[in-house]
Design a protein around this motif. Structure first.
Motif, mmCIF file in Angstrom:
data_model
loop_
_atom_site.group_PDB
_atom_site.id
_atom_site.type_symbol
_atom_site.label_atom_id
_atom_site.label_comp_id
_atom_site.label_asym_id
_atom_site.label_seq_id
_atom_site.Cartn_x
_atom_site.Cartn_y
_atom_site.Cartn_z
ATOM 1 N N THR A 49 -13.470 -19.637 -35.487
ATOM 2 C CA THR A 49 -14.692 -19.056 -34.955
ATOM 3 C C THR A 49 -15.909 -19.519 -35.746
ATOM 4 O OG1 THR A 49 -14.425 -17.077 -36.329
ATOM 5 C CG2 THR A 49 -13.521 -16.998 -34.093
ATOM 6 N N TYR A 50 -17.037 -19.460 -35.071
ATOM 7 C CA TYR A 50 -18.300 -19.837 -35.710
ATOM 8 C C TYR A 50 -19.375 -18.864 -35.223
ATOM 9 C CZ TYR A 50 -22.710 -22.143 -36.534
ATOM 10 O OH TYR A 50 -23.999 -22.400 -36.930
ATOM 11 N N SER B 58 -22.235 -18.377 -30.844
ATOM 12 C CA SER B 58 -20.892 -18.227 -31.398
ATOM 13 C C SER B 58 -19.929 -19.066 -30.575
ATOM 14 C CB SER B 58 -20.475 -16.753 -31.360
ATOM 15 O OG SER B 58 -19.165 -16.572 -31.852
ATOM 16 N N CYS B 59 -18.777 -19.387 -31.180
ATOM 17 C CA CYS B 59 -17.763 -20.098 -30.417
ATOM 18 C C CYS B 59 -16.395 -19.827 -31.017
ATOM 19 C CB CYS B 59 -18.039 -21.590 -30.366
ATOM 20 S SG CYS B 59 -17.932 -22.397 -31.951
ATOM 21 N N ILE B 60 -15.375 -20.093 -30.209
ATOM 22 C CA ILE B 60 -13.995 -19.981 -30.663
ATOM 23 C C ILE B 60 -13.265 -21.217 -30.174
ATOM 24 C CG2 ILE B 60 -13.366 -18.570 -28.644
ATOM 25 C CD1 ILE B 60 -11.395 -17.086 -30.559
ATOM 26 N N ILE C 43 -16.478 -12.751 -31.810
ATOM 27 C CA ILE C 43 -15.938 -13.417 -30.629
ATOM 28 C C ILE C 43 -14.416 -13.307 -30.668
ATOM 29 C CG2 ILE C 43 -15.832 -15.706 -31.716
ATOM 30 C CD1 ILE C 43 -16.699 -16.894 -29.002
ATOM 31 N N SER C 44 -13.819 -13.091 -29.504
ATOM 32 C CA SER C 44 -12.363 -12.965 -29.452
ATOM 33 C C SER C 44 -11.865 -13.450 -28.103
ATOM 34 C CB SER C 44 -11.932 -11.515 -29.693
ATOM 35 O OG SER C 44 -12.444 -10.660 -28.678
ATOM 36 N N GLN D 199 -18.340 -9.273 -28.828
ATOM 37 C CA GLN D 199 -18.695 -7.904 -29.203
ATOM 38 C C GLN D 199 -19.954 -7.962 -30.051
ATOM 39 O OE1 GLN D 199 -17.183 -4.822 -28.483
ATOM 40 N NE2 GLN D 199 -18.997 -3.963 -29.493
ATOM 41 N N MET D 200 -20.974 -7.240 -29.626
ATOM 42 C CA MET D 200 -22.263 -7.282 -30.313
ATOM 43 C C MET D 200 -22.598 -5.890 -30.832
ATOM 44 S SD MET D 200 -24.327 -9.744 -27.621
ATOM 45 C CE MET D 200 -24.160 -8.586 -26.256
#
Length: 125
Positions: free
Chosen positions: A57-58, A48-50, A69-70, A81-82
């Motif tokens: 986000t991705y 993931s990325c931001i 993601i945040s 957060q998972m």
């Protein structure tokens, strides 16, 4: 300049965990932040990325709908957060930072300037 990943641990399948990536020496707001993971015997993969501008986000398909993601600018920290964790999510999770806008699947490439040391997430009953 340092990235500190933390928050890993042991969780049962279906459980939740939040990993954190805190920066020191630079402001995360100006960086695209990526989360990567590496499971035993497997290659590191982008999860993931931001992005630095716009907060785009991705998520890789395997975590869509489960991971979020945040960014918390006040704490200079990015979170992952998972939820609904699965045994196949077991891996060492790394965060990474690059001072440019990276959007979409391009953020899965390991072209980042700074890397955290990794935090182990184990999903097991």
């Amino acid at each position: 300049v340092q990235l500190q990943a933390s928050g890993g641990g042991l969780v049962q399948p279906g459980g939740s965990l939040r990993v954190s990536c805190e920066a020191s020496g630079f402001t995360l707001d100006y960086y695209t932040i990526g989360w990567f993971r590496q499971a035993p015997g497997k290659e590191r993969e982008g999860v993931s990325c931001i992005s630095s501008v716009g907060g785009f986000t991705y998520y890789v398909d395997s975590v869509k709908g489960r991971f979020t993601i945040s960014r918390d600018s006040a704490k200079n920290t990015v979170y992952l957060q998972m939820n609904s964790l699965k045994p196949e999510d077991t891996a060492v999770y790394y965060c990474a930072a690059v001072p440019k806008v990276v959007r979409g699947s391009a953020c899965r490439r390991p072209n980042y300037d700074y890397w955290g040391q990794g935090t182990l997430v184990t999903v097991s009953s």
